[in-house]
Design an enzyme around this catalytic site. Sequence first.
Site, PDB file in Angstrom:
ATOM      1  CD  GLU A 165      -5.639   1.893  -1.547  1.00 61.06           C
ATOM      2  OE1 GLU A 165      -6.851   1.617  -1.525  1.00 61.06           O
ATOM      3  OE2 GLU A 165      -5.197   2.941  -2.055  1.00 61.06           O
ATOM      4  CD  GLU A 349      -3.266   3.211  -6.097  1.00 59.46           C
ATOM      5  OE1 GLU A 349      -4.331   3.829  -5.847  1.00 59.46           O
ATOM      6  OE2 GLU A 349      -3.176   1.978  -6.076  1.00 59.46           O
TER       7      GLU A 349
END
Length: 446
Positions: A165, A349
Site C-alpha cells: 500500500e 488483504e
Amino acid sequence: MSTRFPTGFTWGVATSAYQIEGAPLADGAGPSNWHRFAHEPGRIQNGDTGDVACDHYHRFREDVALIKRLGVSAYRFSFNWARIQPTGRGKVNPKGLDFYKRLVDELHAHGIRPFATLHHWDLPAALEDAGGWLSRDTALRFADFTELMAGALDGQIEDWCTLNEPWVIMHAGFVEGVHPPGLANLALAPKVAYHLLLAHAEAVRAYRATGRHRMGLVVNIEPKYAASDEPKDHAARARAEAYMNRLFVDPIFQGRWPEELIEALGETAWREVLAEPLAPLREPLDWLGLNYYTRAVVRHAPGGFLDTATVRQPGLHTEMGWEVYPQGLTDTLLWLHERTGGIPLYVTENGAAFADPPIEDGRLHDPLREAYLHEHLQAALNALQRGVDLRGYFAWSLLDNFEWQFGYSKRFGLVHVDPATGARTPKDSARLFAEVAATHGECLSA
Ligand code: FCB
C-alpha cells in the site's frame, strides 16, 4: 450457483511485522520509524506501542501451528528491515535475519507457502532521518535490501512483493500526518509517490537481475462511486479515484500520471516529478495484490479534500467506520483486470474489525466477521467467474494486532489474542475460513 473455487487457488492469512512481532529492538535490531513514532506522546490511541504486540517474535512457532490448523496453504508476512539492516544500509545483523530464516523454515516444515512483503511501512529510522521517502536514496537502499533478501533466502521464498500500500505510506505519512513521519502537506504527495514507485521498480529490477521470478506489488483500492448523476459529482468521483486508486496503478500499467490529479494539485507540486521519465517505473510485474476493505460514495464539496466529500451510506459499518460493501470487491477486481491488461491478481488483504464479545467456553462468536468473509468470498468468486485471473485470497488478519494509529482498539483477527497473556483463541470466523479452504468454498453455498 456453485461456490467452488478452482483447485490450486491459494488460501492464506496475512500479517505484518510491526503489527505482530513485538521485541522491536531485540538481538541488535535498529529502531524503525514506527517504533519511534509509536513512542511519541499522543500519536497512538491509548498510548499503545508495538513493543510487545502479539509477541510473535517469540511465539512464531505457535503461530505457524495455528496457520496449519486453519488448513490454509499460504502465509503473507513482512520483514522489519531494521532487524536485518539496523540503519537501512550496509552490514547485515545476522540475528535479525535468522529470525526470518527460522520463520520460513517453520512454514516449510508445515507445508505452508511463504508470501513475503519486503516493506509494510516500518522503515529503518536512520533512513527516515536521511530524508525517507522524500529522498531518492531511500529507493536505492530498498533495492539493495531486496537483493540482499533474495540472496539470503535463496530458494526458500518464491513469492515476493515489494511494497504494501504505497498510497497509505504517502497519504497517512505525508498528507494526513497520522503515520510517520507525521507531515501534513498535500504538495509533497507527487514527490513521495514518485520515490515509492521508483523504489518498487528498482527493487523489481534488482530482484530480476538475480535470475528470479514472481515479484508483485500490493495496492489498496477503494472503489469510488458518484453520489449522483450530476456532472460535478462525477468529476469529484474521478478526482478521488485518480488520487487514491490510480496514482500508483496508472504509471506502471498505463505509463502516465492521472491527469485529474495533476490538475487538482497544480503544476508546481508536480514540476519535479513530471521532469522525470516514466519508463523506468514500468517494470513488468508477475502479479498484483489487492487490499480491499470498503468503497466510497463521493460528491462535489468545495473546501473538502480535493473538493470532494464522502457520503455516508446506510447499512452496516465496521469498527473502522467502513461500509460493508462486497460488490465493491467484484467491481475492483474487474477494474484491475481491465486496467492491468489481465495480470494475475491476488486479494492480499480483506477482513473486518468488529467489537468481539467475550470468550465463552473457549469459543468466540463473531457472526458479523463471518458474514463479512462469506459475502466477500462470494464477491471474489463472482469476479473469477467473470474472467478475472484471481489466484488467491488472504484474510486480514491471522491475529488481533496493533492497528497502527488505533493501537489495539481495532480487532481484525480470525484468532483472538488476549492483551494480558497473549493467549490465542480461534474465533468462529477462523473455523469458517478453515472450512472454506478445506472445501474450496463449497461450504459457502450450503
Ligand atoms: C491495511 C494495512 C494493514 C491493516 C489493514 C486493516 O491498510 O495494509 O496493515 O492495517 O489495513
